[in-house]
Design an enzyme around this catalytic site. Structure first.
Site, PDB file in Angstrom:
ATOM      1  N   LYS A  54       0.780   0.889   7.683  1.00  0.00           N
ATOM      2  CA  LYS A  54      -0.593   0.377   7.631  1.00  0.00           C
ATOM      3  C   LYS A  54      -0.872  -0.460   8.880  1.00  0.00           C
ATOM      4  O   LYS A  54      -1.917  -0.345   9.512  1.00  0.00           O
ATOM      5  CB  LYS A  54      -0.794  -0.464   6.353  1.00  0.00           C
ATOM      6  CG  LYS A  54      -0.776   0.390   5.089  1.00  0.00           C
ATOM      7  CD  LYS A  54      -0.723  -0.411   3.785  1.00  0.00           C
ATOM      8  CE  LYS A  54      -0.568   0.547   2.596  1.00  0.00           C
ATOM      9  NZ  LYS A  54      -0.552  -0.093   1.289  1.00  0.00           N
ATOM     10  N   GLN A  98       0.303  -5.366  -1.899  1.00  0.00           N
ATOM     11  CA  GLN A  98       1.184  -4.203  -1.979  1.00  0.00           C
ATOM     12  C   GLN A  98       1.896  -4.178  -3.334  1.00  0.00           C
ATOM     13  O   GLN A  98       2.457  -5.178  -3.770  1.00  0.00           O
ATOM     14  CB  GLN A  98       2.201  -4.253  -0.823  1.00  0.00           C
ATOM     15  CG  GLN A  98       3.037  -3.005  -0.667  1.00  0.00           C
ATOM     16  CD  GLN A  98       2.208  -1.786  -0.259  1.00  0.00           C
ATOM     17  OE1 GLN A  98       1.199  -1.885   0.425  1.00  0.00           O
ATOM     18  NE2 GLN A  98       2.634  -0.604  -0.699  1.00  0.00           N
ATOM     19  N   ASP A 122      -8.325  -1.175  -1.823  1.00  0.00           N
ATOM     20  CA  ASP A 122      -7.567  -0.192  -2.604  1.00  0.00           C
ATOM     21  C   ASP A 122      -8.440   0.462  -3.676  1.00  0.00           C
ATOM     22  O   ASP A 122      -8.096   1.519  -4.208  1.00  0.00           O
ATOM     23  CB  ASP A 122      -6.411  -0.893  -3.342  1.00  0.00           C
ATOM     24  CG  ASP A 122      -5.082  -0.805  -2.606  1.00  0.00           C
ATOM     25  OD1 ASP A 122      -4.864   0.174  -1.881  1.00  0.00           O
ATOM     26  OD2 ASP A 122      -4.262  -1.722  -2.796  1.00  0.00           O
TER      27      ASP A 122
HETATM   28  N1  GUN Z   1       2.018   0.985  -3.674  1.00  0.00           N
HETATM   29  C1  GUN Z   1       2.072   2.333  -3.625  1.00  0.00           C
HETATM   30  N2  GUN Z   1       0.872   2.833  -3.282  1.00  0.00           N
HETATM   31  C2  GUN Z   1       0.035   1.783  -3.128  1.00  0.00           C
HETATM   32  C3  GUN Z   1      -1.336   1.663  -2.787  1.00  0.00           C
HETATM   33  O1  GUN Z   1      -2.055   2.639  -2.555  1.00  0.00           O
HETATM   34  N3  GUN Z   1      -1.823   0.387  -2.722  1.00  0.00           N
HETATM   35  C4  GUN Z   1      -1.057  -0.704  -2.987  1.00  0.00           C
HETATM   36  N4  GUN Z   1      -1.640  -1.898  -2.921  1.00  0.00           N
HETATM   37  N5  GUN Z   1       0.221  -0.617  -3.314  1.00  0.00           N
HETATM   38  C5  GUN Z   1       0.759   0.617  -3.383  1.00  0.00           C
END
Ligand code: GUN
Length: 310
Positions: A54, A98, A122
């Site tokens: 990211k 996350q 998200d």
């Molecule tokens: N963990 C696995 N996929 C994701 C996601 O798309 N967003 C977040 N915040 N955590 C994750």
């Protein structure tokens, strides 16, 4: 039948290229870069890789990336306080925590609910989920949004088609259903309690696998001529790989032999070739698309917060 590979690396690169120009425009108009903040608590190695990806993508398009890196031992209060601070911070346009959180002590819902809806990049907040299902949303959760972008990029027909999603998670399965329904597919969500999974899956013109079980879906699950989208990312080693995957003449077998481990999706890659018409593989399919959609969502929220026309 030739199987067309849905190349997530290529398409995500194209998406990021377009976003780079929009980010420049935003920065000129507002005098600052769009900002994304990620709160990461703990030391889960897969999460660390996702967060790094990211960060890299933000850098490549000119988005200001802020990482709040907390130890395994961080308390729920520390995370909630970090969210409160970023909710108030004007330079932060998108905010995510996350997942998974580091211990069962955390209430995931409480954490997600605390994020300001206007910054919920998200799309996991209940209000964002409601907006997604009612058609009022401006963003969608990144992984299913990435799947839709891939399908559309390759002209896979969706309207009127039968779509089966295997897996009912809040992150992938459920929002995937909303997005496919919005595009007029007939949608089924199957899961671990579904009876006769192969026959349900064999109805699918579009099969989306998101369960986290290496190679769960095989030849008996795939309708010839369908689109197979693998969202699972599983690490296998020489010890737990099936005999067929260890064949060094296959791509997985070669990786296993060279490194002792390989990443594999929820679909047995040996079952797809020549059967499906389209196949999104692991790695190199949905993974890179997810990151591109996060960047796209950040820009959408940044524009909205700053009154810039979408
Ligand atoms: N963990 C696995 N996929 C994701 C996601 O798309 N967003 C977040 N915040 N955590 C994750």
């Amino acid at each position: 039948m030739n199987t067309m590979i849905l190349d997530g690396r290529k398409i995500s690169g194209q998406v990021l290229e377009t976003i780079r120009e929009d980010v420049m425009e935003f920065t000129e108009l507002t005098g600052r870069q769009p900002g994304l903040a990620v709160i990461h608590a703990g030391s889960d190695p897969a999460s660390a890789v996702y967060v790094k990806n990211k960060q890299k993508a933000c850098k490549s398009v000119g988005i200001d990336f802020r990482l709040i890196d907390l130890p395994d031992t961080a308390s729920p209060e520390t995370i909630l306080a970090a969210i409160d601070r970023l909710n108030e911070m004007d330079s932060c346009d998108g905010l995510l925590v996350q997942l998974p959180l580091p211990s069962p002590e955390f209430n995931e819902n409480e954490v997600i609910h605390r994020i300001a809806v206007a910054k919920d990049v998200d799309g996991f907040h209940p209000e964002s989920i409601g907006n997604l299902w009612s058609g009022a949303g401006i963003i969608a959760p990144c992984t299913p949004a990435g799947v839709m972008e891939l399908l559309k990029s390759y002209g896979v027909p969706i309207a009127g088609k039968s779509a089966v999603i295997v897996g009912r998670s809040n992150i992938v399965g459920k929002p995937m259903a909303a997005l496919l329904l919005r595009e007029h597919a007939t949608v089924t969500i199957a899961h671990s309690r579904s009876v006769d999974l192969p026959s349900i899956c064999r109805q699918a013109d579009i099969l989306v696998a998101a369960v986290g079980k290496p190679g769960l879906l095989g030849r008996e699950h795939i309708k010839p001529g369908s689109a197979v989208i693998d969202v699972g990312i599983n690490r296998i080693t020489l010890d737990n790989a099936r005999a067929a995957w260890r064949d060094p003449d296959t791509e997985i077998g070669a990786k296993l032999a060279a490194k002792g481990f390989a990443l594999i999706g929820d679909v047995d890659p040996l079952a797809v070739d020549g059967v499906a018409a389209w196949y999104s593989p692991v790695p190199g399919g949905v993974g890179p698309m997810t990151v591109a959609m996060l960047i796209k969502n950040t820009l959408i929220l940044a524009k909205k917060r700053n009154g810039i026309t979408l």
